[in-house]
Write a protein that holds these residues in place. Sequence first.
Motif, PDB file in Angstrom:
ATOM      1  N   HIS A 140       0.829  -1.195   0.000  1.00 22.65           N
ATOM      2  CA  HIS A 140       0.000   0.000   0.000  1.00 22.65           C
ATOM      3  C   HIS A 140       0.868   1.251   0.000  1.00 22.65           C
ATOM      4  O   HIS A 140       1.918   1.291   0.654  1.00 22.65           O
ATOM      5  CB  HIS A 140      -0.896   0.030   1.243  1.00 22.65           C
ATOM      6  N   VAL A 141       0.396   2.275  -0.700  1.00 17.68           N
ATOM      7  CA  VAL A 141       1.019   3.600  -0.688  1.00 17.68           C
ATOM      8  C   VAL A 141      -0.060   4.606  -0.332  1.00 17.68           C
ATOM      9  O   VAL A 141      -1.084   4.708  -1.010  1.00 17.68           O
ATOM     10  CB  VAL A 141       1.636   3.961  -2.055  1.00 17.68           C
ATOM     11  N   LEU A 142       0.150   5.345   0.753  1.00 16.43           N
ATOM     12  CA  LEU A 142      -0.751   6.420   1.138  1.00 16.43           C
ATOM     13  C   LEU A 142      -0.054   7.746   0.894  1.00 16.43           C
ATOM     14  O   LEU A 142       1.039   7.984   1.412  1.00 16.43           O
ATOM     15  CB  LEU A 142      -1.152   6.306   2.614  1.00 16.43           C
ATOM     16  N   VAL A 143      -0.684   8.593   0.111  1.00 18.19           N
ATOM     17  CA  VAL A 143      -0.147   9.909  -0.223  1.00 18.19           C
ATOM     18  C   VAL A 143      -0.929  10.943   0.570  1.00 18.19           C
ATOM     19  O   VAL A 143      -2.161  11.029   0.462  1.00 18.19           O
ATOM     20  CB  VAL A 143      -0.268  10.186  -1.732  1.00 18.19           C
ATOM     21  N   MET A 144      -0.224  11.730   1.383  1.00 12.91           N
ATOM     22  CA  MET A 144      -0.894  12.689   2.253  1.00 12.91           C
ATOM     23  C   MET A 144      -1.244  13.957   1.484  1.00 12.91           C
ATOM     24  O   MET A 144      -0.390  14.817   1.245  1.00 12.91           O
ATOM     25  CB  MET A 144      -0.023  13.030   3.455  1.00 12.91           C
ATOM     26  N   ALA A 145      -2.501  14.048   1.090  1.00 15.32           N
ATOM     27  CA  ALA A 145      -3.010  15.265   0.477  1.00 15.32           C
ATOM     28  C   ALA A 145      -3.568  16.146   1.601  1.00 15.32           C
ATOM     29  O   ALA A 145      -2.930  16.299   2.635  1.00 15.32           O
ATOM     30  CB  ALA A 145      -4.061  14.919  -0.580  1.00 15.32           C
ATOM     31  N   SER A 146      -4.772  16.679   1.433  1.00 19.75           N
ATOM     32  CA  SER A 146      -5.313  17.589   2.440  1.00 19.75           C
ATOM     33  C   SER A 146      -6.700  18.016   1.997  1.00 19.75           C
ATOM     34  O   SER A 146      -7.037  17.930   0.798  1.00 19.75           O
ATOM     35  CB  SER A 146      -4.417  18.823   2.562  1.00 19.75           C
ATOM     36  N   ILE A 147      -7.510  18.496   2.927  1.00 18.20           N
ATOM     37  CA  ILE A 147      -8.727  19.186   2.511  1.00 18.20           C
ATOM     38  C   ILE A 147      -8.354  20.362   1.605  1.00 18.20           C
ATOM     39  O   ILE A 147      -9.124  20.770   0.741  1.00 18.20           O
ATOM     40  CB  ILE A 147      -9.547  19.656   3.730  1.00 18.20           C
ATOM     41  N   GLY A 148      -7.116  20.866   1.780  1.00 15.12           N
ATOM     42  CA  GLY A 148      -6.614  21.930   0.916  1.00 15.12           C
ATOM     43  C   GLY A 148      -6.436  21.505  -0.523  1.00 15.12           C
ATOM     44  O   GLY A 148      -6.255  22.347  -1.404  1.00 15.12           O
ATOM     45  N   SER A 149      -6.515  20.199  -0.796  1.00 15.05           N
ATOM     46  CA  SER A 149      -6.425  19.701  -2.163  1.00 15.05           C
ATOM     47  C   SER A 149      -7.683  19.983  -2.973  1.00 15.05           C
ATOM     48  O   SER A 149      -7.660  19.888  -4.201  1.00 15.05           O
ATOM     49  CB  SER A 149      -6.190  18.189  -2.166  1.00 15.05           C
ATOM     50  N   VAL A 150      -8.789  20.296  -2.284  1.00 13.57           N
ATOM     51  CA  VAL A 150     -10.054  20.466  -2.986  1.00 13.57           C
ATOM     52  C   VAL A 150     -10.698  21.818  -2.683  1.00 13.57           C
ATOM     53  O   VAL A 150     -11.885  22.021  -2.948  1.00 13.57           O
ATOM     54  CB  VAL A 150     -11.036  19.317  -2.645  1.00 13.57           C
ATOM     55  N   VAL A 151      -9.933  22.724  -2.104  1.00 17.13           N
ATOM     56  CA  VAL A 151     -10.410  24.092  -1.909  1.00 17.13           C
ATOM     57  C   VAL A 151      -9.337  25.053  -2.409  1.00 17.13           C
ATOM     58  O   VAL A 151      -8.193  24.666  -2.651  1.00 17.13           O
ATOM     59  CB  VAL A 151     -10.707  24.402  -0.413  1.00 17.13           C
ATOM     60  N   SER A 152      -9.736  26.294  -2.587  1.00 19.01           N
ATOM     61  CA  SER A 152      -8.755  27.367  -2.787  1.00 19.01           C
ATOM     62  C   SER A 152      -8.914  28.327  -1.628  1.00 19.01           C
ATOM     63  O   SER A 152     -10.006  28.476  -1.072  1.00 19.01           O
ATOM     64  CB  SER A 152      -8.959  28.077  -4.124  1.00 19.01           C
ATOM     65  N   MET A 153      -7.820  28.962  -1.247  1.00 14.69           N
ATOM     66  CA  MET A 153      -7.854  29.764  -0.029  1.00 14.69           C
ATOM     67  C   MET A 153      -6.809  30.869  -0.109  1.00 14.69           C
ATOM     68  O   MET A 153      -5.665  30.611  -0.510  1.00 14.69           O
ATOM     69  CB  MET A 153      -7.574  28.866   1.180  1.00 14.69           C
ATOM     70  N   PRO A 154      -7.159  32.098   0.238  1.00 14.90           N
ATOM     71  CA  PRO A 154      -6.159  33.168   0.229  1.00 14.90           C
ATOM     72  C   PRO A 154      -5.173  33.012   1.376  1.00 14.90           C
ATOM     73  O   PRO A 154      -5.458  32.350   2.381  1.00 14.90           O
ATOM     74  CB  PRO A 154      -7.009  34.433   0.413  1.00 14.90           C
ATOM     75  N   MET A 155      -4.010  33.596   1.193  1.00  6.66           N
ATOM     76  CA  MET A 155      -2.975  33.661   2.221  1.00  6.66           C
ATOM     77  C   MET A 155      -2.252  32.333   2.454  1.00  6.66           C
ATOM     78  O   MET A 155      -1.392  32.243   3.317  1.00  6.66           O
ATOM     79  CB  MET A 155      -3.537  34.178   3.562  1.00  6.66           C
ATOM     80  N   GLN A 156      -2.599  31.299   1.688  1.00  6.77           N
ATOM     81  CA  GLN A 156      -1.914  30.008   1.786  1.00  6.77           C
ATOM     82  C   GLN A 156      -1.661  29.445   0.390  1.00  6.77           C
ATOM     83  O   GLN A 156      -1.701  28.238   0.172  1.00  6.77           O
ATOM     84  CB  GLN A 156      -2.749  29.002   2.586  1.00  6.77           C
ATOM     85  N   SER A 157      -1.385  30.317  -0.567  1.00  4.54           N
ATOM     86  CA  SER A 157      -1.328  29.898  -1.967  1.00  4.54           C
ATOM     87  C   SER A 157      -0.354  28.757  -2.199  1.00  4.54           C
ATOM     88  O   SER A 157      -0.673  27.777  -2.892  1.00  4.54           O
ATOM     89  CB  SER A 157      -0.945  31.079  -2.860  1.00  4.54           C
ATOM     90  N   SER A 158       0.850  28.855  -1.639  1.00  5.97           N
ATOM     91  CA  SER A 158       1.854  27.829  -1.922  1.00  5.97           C
ATOM     92  C   SER A 158       1.411  26.476  -1.382  1.00  5.97           C
ATOM     93  O   SER A 158       1.558  25.439  -2.049  1.00  5.97           O
ATOM     94  CB  SER A 158       3.214  28.219  -1.335  1.00  5.97           C
ATOM     95  N   TYR A 159       0.834  26.461  -0.180  1.00  4.59           N
ATOM     96  CA  TYR A 159       0.362  25.201   0.401  1.00  4.59           C
ATOM     97  C   TYR A 159      -0.780  24.613  -0.426  1.00  4.59           C
ATOM     98  O   TYR A 159      -0.776  23.421  -0.747  1.00  4.59           O
ATOM     99  CB  TYR A 159      -0.099  25.436   1.832  1.00  4.59           C
ATOM    100  N   ILE A 160      -1.765  25.453  -0.780  1.00  6.03           N
ATOM    101  CA  ILE A 160      -2.910  24.973  -1.535  1.00  6.03           C
ATOM    102  C   ILE A 160      -2.470  24.442  -2.893  1.00  6.03           C
ATOM    103  O   ILE A 160      -2.907  23.365  -3.335  1.00  6.03           O
ATOM    104  CB  ILE A 160      -3.959  26.091  -1.701  1.00  6.03           C
ATOM    105  N   VAL A 161      -1.611  25.174  -3.579  1.00  9.62           N
ATOM    106  CA  VAL A 161      -1.093  24.713  -4.875  1.00  9.62           C
ATOM    107  C   VAL A 161      -0.397  23.365  -4.725  1.00  9.62           C
ATOM    108  O   VAL A 161      -0.599  22.442  -5.513  1.00  9.62           O
ATOM    109  CB  VAL A 161      -0.136  25.760  -5.473  1.00  9.62           C
ATOM    110  N   SER A 162       0.412  23.246  -3.679  1.00 10.16           N
ATOM    111  CA  SER A 162       1.160  21.999  -3.486  1.00 10.16           C
ATOM    112  C   SER A 162       0.216  20.828  -3.229  1.00 10.16           C
ATOM    113  O   SER A 162       0.438  19.718  -3.743  1.00 10.16           O
ATOM    114  CB  SER A 162       2.150  22.140  -2.319  1.00 10.16           C
ATOM    115  N   LYS A 163      -0.841  21.045  -2.467  1.00  4.70           N
ATOM    116  CA  LYS A 163      -1.739  19.946  -2.144  1.00  4.70           C
ATOM    117  C   LYS A 163      -2.645  19.571  -3.317  1.00  4.70           C
ATOM    118  O   LYS A 163      -3.021  18.403  -3.469  1.00  4.70           O
ATOM    119  CB  LYS A 163      -2.551  20.275  -0.892  1.00  4.70           C
ATOM    120  N   HIS A 164      -3.009  20.544  -4.152  1.00  4.82           N
ATOM    121  CA  HIS A 164      -3.699  20.192  -5.391  1.00  4.82           C
ATOM    122  C   HIS A 164      -2.793  19.311  -6.247  1.00  4.82           C
ATOM    123  O   HIS A 164      -3.251  18.333  -6.856  1.00  4.82           O
ATOM    124  CB  HIS A 164      -4.096  21.455  -6.152  1.00  4.82           C
ATOM    125  N   ALA A 165      -1.525  19.660  -6.311  1.00  2.00           N
ATOM    126  CA  ALA A 165      -0.574  18.864  -7.081  1.00  2.00           C
ATOM    127  C   ALA A 165      -0.421  17.461  -6.504  1.00  2.00           C
ATOM    128  O   ALA A 165      -0.352  16.470  -7.242  1.00  2.00           O
ATOM    129  CB  ALA A 165       0.786  19.567  -7.128  1.00  2.00           C
TER     130      ALA A 165
END
Length: 285
Positions: A140-165
């Motif tokens: 098994h491989v678990l990849v840690m994404a985030s709720i940030g993977s499915v939202v956009s949010m100001p002031m956290q652009s780099s984190y949100i972009v990274s989690k979408h990726a």
Amino acid sequence: MATQQEVFGHGLAVITGAGAGIGEGLARHLAGLGMTVVVADIDEAAARRVAGDLPAPGRGIPYAVDVRDGDAVAGLARWVRSELGPVRLLIANAGLQQFGHLWDTPVAGWQRVMEVNVNGVFHCARAFLPDMLVDPGRSHVLVMASIGSVVSMPMQSSYIVSKHAVLALAECLHQEIGLVGADVNVAAVLPGAVLSDIFSSAGGVEHGDVDAAERHRRDMFSVRERAISPAEAGETIVEQAAQGEFYIVTQPDMVLGAMRSRAEQLAERRSPAVFRSRFVPQNDE
């Protein structure tokens, strides 16, 4: 339906970023089921602390590694293979936050988030998957994404972009494993609010609107009021992994709601509205 004990009650797990937060919660839960857990973290002292305190019947083995360094991650994979044997569970968990307006974000801060959150997962896949693809038995491989993977949010652009990726990486990897027909189950983990030091340790800005970045950091601490513990997150994640879920969520109401909202926004071609967290106090309320 398989139980956690049946799927993860034996064998070897490798967890990056396991010195704190969700990674530590996962390490403790898996050791309690009976797995040998390689506690990998850039903070060697934290890795040793967690590894030395994991519950029986499993055991912990500390390993200091910087997931930004592909050669170092490859060295971890070689050492694990040589000294411990085949990996049954790989959890690419290491992650960082960054606050501030995009135009104020330091180049080094942006790069650090991308290198840890995105490149770290890539390095883990390159280092461990070739052996996992040919090993007998399911892994098994678990990849840690985030709720940030499915939202956009100001002031956290780099984190949100990274989690979408990261979410896209997990989805693509799942399909590639299917193409080659290997017995490796890939899943994307989308935690909601989990107690950790990710906000206190997040990068900020040195120039521009420093106050706005720090206000946002303080506001995000409101998330802790309704956050679950790393132990609870670890148990929830492992339970869903044992059941073969691809999208693993820690708090269905929160995360699935965000996923539905995202799907509706895209389908209806709505412009992004300012994200309004249920946790963060709003100025007009």
